[in-house]
Write an enzyme that holds these catalytic residues in place. Structure first.
Site, PDB file in Angstrom:
ATOM      1  N   LEU A  37     -35.436  22.323   6.145  1.00  0.00           N
ATOM      2  CA  LEU A  37     -34.423  21.902   5.618  1.00  0.00           C
ATOM      3  C   LEU A  37     -33.211  22.473   6.126  1.00  0.00           C
ATOM      4  O   LEU A  37     -33.007  23.746   6.202  1.00  0.00           O
ATOM      5  CB  LEU A  37     -34.485  21.425   4.259  1.00  0.00           C
ATOM      6  N   GLY A 113     -39.445  10.945  12.200  1.00  0.00           N
ATOM      7  CA  GLY A 113     -39.255   9.495  12.026  1.00  0.00           C
ATOM      8  C   GLY A 113     -38.767   8.800  12.946  1.00  0.00           C
ATOM      9  O   GLY A 113     -38.064   9.147  13.850  1.00  0.00           O
ATOM     10  N   GLY A 182     -18.486  27.918  29.294  1.00  0.00           N
ATOM     11  CA  GLY A 182     -17.829  26.976  28.153  1.00  0.00           C
ATOM     12  C   GLY A 182     -17.436  27.904  26.896  1.00  0.00           C
ATOM     13  O   GLY A 182     -18.073  28.700  26.510  1.00  0.00           O
ATOM     14  N   ALA A 183     -16.129  27.823  27.023  1.00  0.00           N
ATOM     15  CA  ALA A 183     -15.221  28.567  26.130  1.00  0.00           C
ATOM     16  C   ALA A 183     -14.888  27.745  24.725  1.00  0.00           C
ATOM     17  O   ALA A 183     -13.508  27.991  24.264  1.00  0.00           O
ATOM     18  CB  ALA A 183     -14.209  29.271  26.796  1.00  0.00           C
ATOM     19  N   ASP A 313     -23.325  14.645  13.041  1.00  0.00           N
ATOM     20  CA  ASP A 313     -23.057  14.726  14.715  1.00  0.00           C
ATOM     21  C   ASP A 313     -23.520  13.627  15.456  1.00  0.00           C
ATOM     22  O   ASP A 313     -22.973  13.068  16.423  1.00  0.00           O
ATOM     23  CB  ASP A 313     -23.871  15.875  15.152  1.00  0.00           C
ATOM     24  N   ALA A 321     -20.274  20.874  10.629  1.00  0.00           N
ATOM     25  CA  ALA A 321     -20.809  20.523   9.361  1.00  0.00           C
ATOM     26  C   ALA A 321     -20.224  20.298   8.415  1.00  0.00           C
ATOM     27  O   ALA A 321     -20.672  19.354   7.417  1.00  0.00           O
ATOM     28  CB  ALA A 321     -21.576  22.206   9.033  1.00  0.00           C
ATOM     29  N   HIS A 446       1.186  39.285  -3.427  1.00  0.00           N
ATOM     30  CA  HIS A 446       1.546  40.289  -2.475  1.00  0.00           C
ATOM     31  C   HIS A 446       0.691  41.501  -2.582  1.00  0.00           C
ATOM     32  O   HIS A 446       0.482  41.911  -4.127  1.00  0.00           O
ATOM     33  CB  HIS A 446       3.030  40.801  -2.634  1.00  0.00           C
TER      34      HIS A 446
HETATM   35  C1  LIG Z   1     -24.310  27.976  17.492  1.00  0.00           C
HETATM   36  C2  LIG Z   1     -23.674  26.906  16.612  1.00  0.00           C
HETATM   37  C3  LIG Z   1     -22.682  27.298  15.789  1.00  0.00           C
HETATM   38  C4  LIG Z   1     -22.128  26.350  14.908  1.00  0.00           C
HETATM   39  N1  LIG Z   1     -21.262  26.895  13.950  1.00  0.00           N
HETATM   40  C5  LIG Z   1     -20.476  26.070  13.259  1.00  0.00           C
HETATM   41  C6  LIG Z   1     -19.560  26.491  12.131  1.00  0.00           C
HETATM   42  O1  LIG Z   1     -19.372  27.586  11.731  1.00  0.00           O
HETATM   43  N2  LIG Z   1     -19.056  25.481  11.335  1.00  0.00           N
HETATM   44  C7  LIG Z   1     -19.267  24.042  11.504  1.00  0.00           C
HETATM   45  O2  LIG Z   1     -18.610  23.238  10.783  1.00  0.00           O
HETATM   46  N3  LIG Z   1     -20.116  23.618  12.398  1.00  0.00           N
HETATM   47  C8  LIG Z   1     -20.875  24.393  13.294  1.00  0.00           C
HETATM   48  N4  LIG Z   1     -21.435  23.806  14.047  1.00  0.00           N
HETATM   49  C9  LIG Z   1     -21.915  22.591  14.320  1.00  0.00           C
HETATM   50  C10 LIG Z   1     -22.746  22.100  13.028  1.00  0.00           C
HETATM   51  O3  LIG Z   1     -24.037  22.834  13.029  1.00  0.00           O
HETATM   52  C11 LIG Z   1     -23.146  20.763  13.291  1.00  0.00           C
HETATM   53  O4  LIG Z   1     -22.000  20.072  13.262  1.00  0.00           O
HETATM   54  C12 LIG Z   1     -23.874  20.088  11.964  1.00  0.00           C
HETATM   55  O5  LIG Z   1     -25.152  20.975  11.917  1.00  0.00           O
HETATM   56  C13 LIG Z   1     -24.292  18.610  12.059  1.00  0.00           C
HETATM   57  O6  LIG Z   1     -24.908  18.262  10.992  1.00  0.00           O
HETATM   58  P1  LIG Z   1     -25.712  17.066  10.963  1.00  0.00           P
HETATM   59  O7  LIG Z   1     -26.399  16.691   9.819  1.00  0.00           O
HETATM   60  O8  LIG Z   1     -25.059  15.721  11.691  1.00  0.00           O
HETATM   61  O9  LIG Z   1     -26.999  17.254  11.970  1.00  0.00           O
HETATM   62  P2  LIG Z   1     -28.003  18.435  12.389  1.00  0.00           P
HETATM   63  O10 LIG Z   1     -27.511  19.696  11.806  1.00  0.00           O
HETATM   64  O11 LIG Z   1     -28.341  18.617  13.701  1.00  0.00           O
HETATM   65  O12 LIG Z   1     -29.401  18.089  11.678  1.00  0.00           O
HETATM   66  C14 LIG Z   1     -30.018  17.012  11.967  1.00  0.00           C
HETATM   67  C15 LIG Z   1     -31.588  17.009  11.623  1.00  0.00           C
HETATM   68  O13 LIG Z   1     -32.012  16.069  11.892  1.00  0.00           O
HETATM   69  C16 LIG Z   1     -33.432  16.320  12.231  1.00  0.00           C
HETATM   70  N5  LIG Z   1     -34.132  15.336  13.111  1.00  0.00           N
HETATM   71  C17 LIG Z   1     -33.523  14.420  14.138  1.00  0.00           C
HETATM   72  N6  LIG Z   1     -34.355  13.630  14.716  1.00  0.00           N
HETATM   73  C18 LIG Z   1     -35.221  13.612  13.803  1.00  0.00           C
HETATM   74  C19 LIG Z   1     -36.474  12.616  13.621  1.00  0.00           C
HETATM   75  N7  LIG Z   1     -36.799  11.672  14.712  1.00  0.00           N
HETATM   76  N8  LIG Z   1     -37.362  13.012  12.503  1.00  0.00           N
HETATM   77  C20 LIG Z   1     -37.176  13.648  11.594  1.00  0.00           C
HETATM   78  N9  LIG Z   1     -36.045  14.747  11.900  1.00  0.00           N
HETATM   79  C21 LIG Z   1     -34.966  14.631  12.757  1.00  0.00           C
HETATM   80  C22 LIG Z   1     -33.308  17.661  12.964  1.00  0.00           C
HETATM   81  O14 LIG Z   1     -34.621  18.298  13.086  1.00  0.00           O
HETATM   82  C23 LIG Z   1     -32.197  18.106  12.218  1.00  0.00           C
HETATM   83  O15 LIG Z   1     -32.793  19.212  11.324  1.00  0.00           O
HETATM   84  C24 LIG Z   1     -22.362  24.959  14.933  1.00  0.00           C
HETATM   85  C25 LIG Z   1     -23.213  24.588  16.000  1.00  0.00           C
HETATM   86  C26 LIG Z   1     -23.755  25.273  16.787  1.00  0.00           C
HETATM   87  C27 LIG Z   1     -25.184  24.994  17.714  1.00  0.00           C
END
Ligand SMILES: Cc1cc2nc3c(=O)[nH]c(=O)nc-3n(C[C@H](O)[C@H](O)[C@H](O)COP(=O)(O)OP(=O)(O)OC[C@H]3O[C@@H](n4cnc5c(N)ncnc54)[C@H](O)[C@@H]3O)c2cc1C
EC number: 1.8.1.4
Length: 467
Positions: A37, A113, A182-183, A313, A321, A446
């Site tokens: 999770l 799923g 990519g920056a 996302d 996040a 301050h």
């Molecule tokens: C290196 C890195 C650093 C980051 N740092 C930041 C940060 O500092 N701050 C910030 O806000 N964001 C950050 N992000 C972005 C952030 O991680 C994402 O925006 C966030 O996790 C998106 O959340 P989500 O719930 O939409 O999807 P996710 O976190 O991608 O979760 C989706 C979940 O769905 C599961 N899943 C997908 N398809 C299926 C399926 N068919 N059946 C069962 N499970 C499935 C996956 O296993 C996953 O666990 C970072 C990303 C990266 C890669």
């Protein structure tokens, strides 16, 4: 077959927050998640990356210990223990979500799923068994996103030389040299981490600046700080040829009219992420995607098919996040019959946790120009801030852009230590439509870094005191 009120596909910050809030509102909830999770954020993103950045920050600080009268002999840098620390913090956070699921009686169904018609979701469990569940109220798609390579530039991910952010998060050691392609936030953060652990880092960015979505002044300030740390930055850059062997890569890059040949041990591809829209049943249910390939939603997260929603996302907008978890929270409230404030996508803070940190809210100065807004800028450097001097972290500034007539905060941009913490004063102000005069009414303690916000506000009013 079990019957739930709500079934959520994906246990990342969007999905798990939605699940907890639905349960708090009395709904029976199941989350289908195939990994642990917490999603990308907890397992492969925010949390482990920030843990490594904390280690990187400490490495940089220890280099200045002598200034404080602290002599440390024989500092060695070893990425492995920092990586292991980050994995354990990540696991701890994932267990935290598991604990919350137990507390609120959210059912975690561990498996892969696929959504089906009739608000059903079929799940293939870890042992290969299949089961199907049905939702009375809603099926929520929160499948997130994944890393992607750059095959068009000859950079297919291979887990050996051409790496993704997932791969470097479990690397045992820092390579001698690395190109980061990519920056954006992810690229900049890893460039920071590896440079601190002794890697010779070169960043390659196609846009004219690093952190291209940030205000140009912030990008320039960070580029200056990276230069001091000997991180090479090539912007406006095009990769014209790539050769990858078993032990390294050679990239030819055109930038600023010069050809650069970069021979490195590793390449990190940090050029965007792909939404997880494949093989989850969207086509069978008839759910539409946007032109950019995300699940298409309206402001209430509804897809074009009644009873199916998407958040996080996979649903586009900022791939962050806190954007996803806010969507999850608001969707749960809507499903529970509440009347929540919908998500204001124009007021989502953008934070990059490199050293110095970069944080912003609202419009950049260029966007104000493009929109022909009548604005004024206030700016205060941390070099003139007492607290920043005490910690020796004087790089950066606070920049506030206000509407010239009414004082509305159009945008706020911070580069500096703890920028990602102090930005929230301005997030609250902007969400509540406070003016710069109203920020000035608040006494700032301050000595604090937040005083620089008060001074930038004063500067925008032509009344700055300390610079
Ligand atoms: C290196 C890195 C650093 C980051 N740092 C930041 C940060 O500092 N701050 C910030 O806000 N964001 C950050 N992000 C972005 C952030 O991680 C994402 O925006 C966030 O996790 C998106 O959340 P989500 O719930 O939409 O999807 P996710 O976190 O991608 O979760 C989706 C979940 O769905 C599961 N899943 C997908 N398809 C299926 C399926 N068919 N059946 C069962 N499970 C499935 C996956 O296993 C996953 O666990 C970072 C990303 C990266 C890669």
């Amino acid at each position: 077959m079990a019957l739930f009120d709500v079934i959520i596909l994906g246990g990342g910050p969007a999905g798990y927050v939605c699940a907890i809030r639905c349960a708090q509102l009395g709904m029976q909830v199941a989350v289908i998640e195939r990994e642990a999770l917490g999603g990308t954020c907890v397992l492969w993103g925010c949390i482990p990356a920030k843990s490594l950045l904390e280690s990187a920050g400490l490495a940089v600080k220890l280099g200045k210990a002598a200034e404080h009268g602290i002599t440390i002999d024989g500092i060695t840098l070893d990425f492995g223990p920092a990586m292991k620390r980050s994995r354990s913090i990540s696991a701890q956070n994932s267990k935290g979500v598991e604990f919350l699921f137990k507390k609120y009686k959210v059912q975690w169904i561990r498996g892969e799923g696929v959504i089906e018609k009739g608000k059903k979701v079929s799940v293939t469990l870890a042992d290969g068994k299949k089961e199907t569940h049905e939702a009375k109220k809603a099926v929520v798609i929160a499948t997130g996103s994944r890393v992607k390579g750059l095959p068009q530039a000859g950079l297919e991910l291979d887990k050996n030389v051409v790496l993704s952010s997932d791969d470097v998060l479990v690397a045992e050691k820092a390579p001698a040299s690395m190109v980061v392609v990519g920056a954006g936030a992810v690229g900049v953060e890893f460039a920071d981490v590896f440079a601190a652990f002794g890697t010779k880092v070169t960043m390659v960015e196609v846009a004219p600046t690093i952190l291209p979505i940030e205000d140009a002044d912030c990008s320039a300030e960070l580029a200056k700080a990276f230069k001091k740390r000997k991180i090479d930055v090539l912007t406006g850059a095009k990769i014209t040829s790539t050769k990858v062997t078993k032990t390294g890569a050679t990239l030819v890059v055109e930038a600023g009219g010069t050809t650069h040949t970069l021979e490195v041990e590793k390449v990190l591809v940090a050029a965007g992420r792909a939404p997880n829209v494949e093989k989850i049943g969207l086509e069978a249910v008839g759910i539409a995607k946007s032109e950019r390939g995300f699940v298409k939603i309206n402001p209430k997260f509804e897809t074009n098919v009644s009873g199916y929603y998407a958040i996080g996302d996979v649903a586009g907008n900022q791939m962050l996040a806190h954007k996803g978890s806010r969507e999850g929270h608001v969707l749960a409230d809507l499903l529970g019959g509440e009347h929540p404030h919908l998500v204001n996508y124009n007021n989502i803070p953008s934070c990059t946790y490199c050293h110095p940190e970069v944080a912003s809210i609202g419009l950049t100065e260029q966007a104000c120009k493009d929109q022909k807004l009548d604005y004024k800028v206030g700016k205060f450097p941390f070099s003139a801030n007492g607290r920043a001097r005490t910690s020796g972290e004087t790089d950066g500034f606070v920049k506030i852009i206000r509407d010239a007539k009414y004082g509305e905060i159009l945008g706020a941009h911070i580069v500096g230590a703890h920028a990602t913490e102090i930005i929230h004063e301005l997030v609250v102000a902007r969400e509540n439509e406070f003016t710069v005069e109203e920020i000035d009414l608040a006494v700032h303690a301050h000595p604090t870094l937040s005083e620089a916000i008060g001074e930038a506000v004063l500067d925008s009013l032509g009344k700055m005191l300390h610079a």
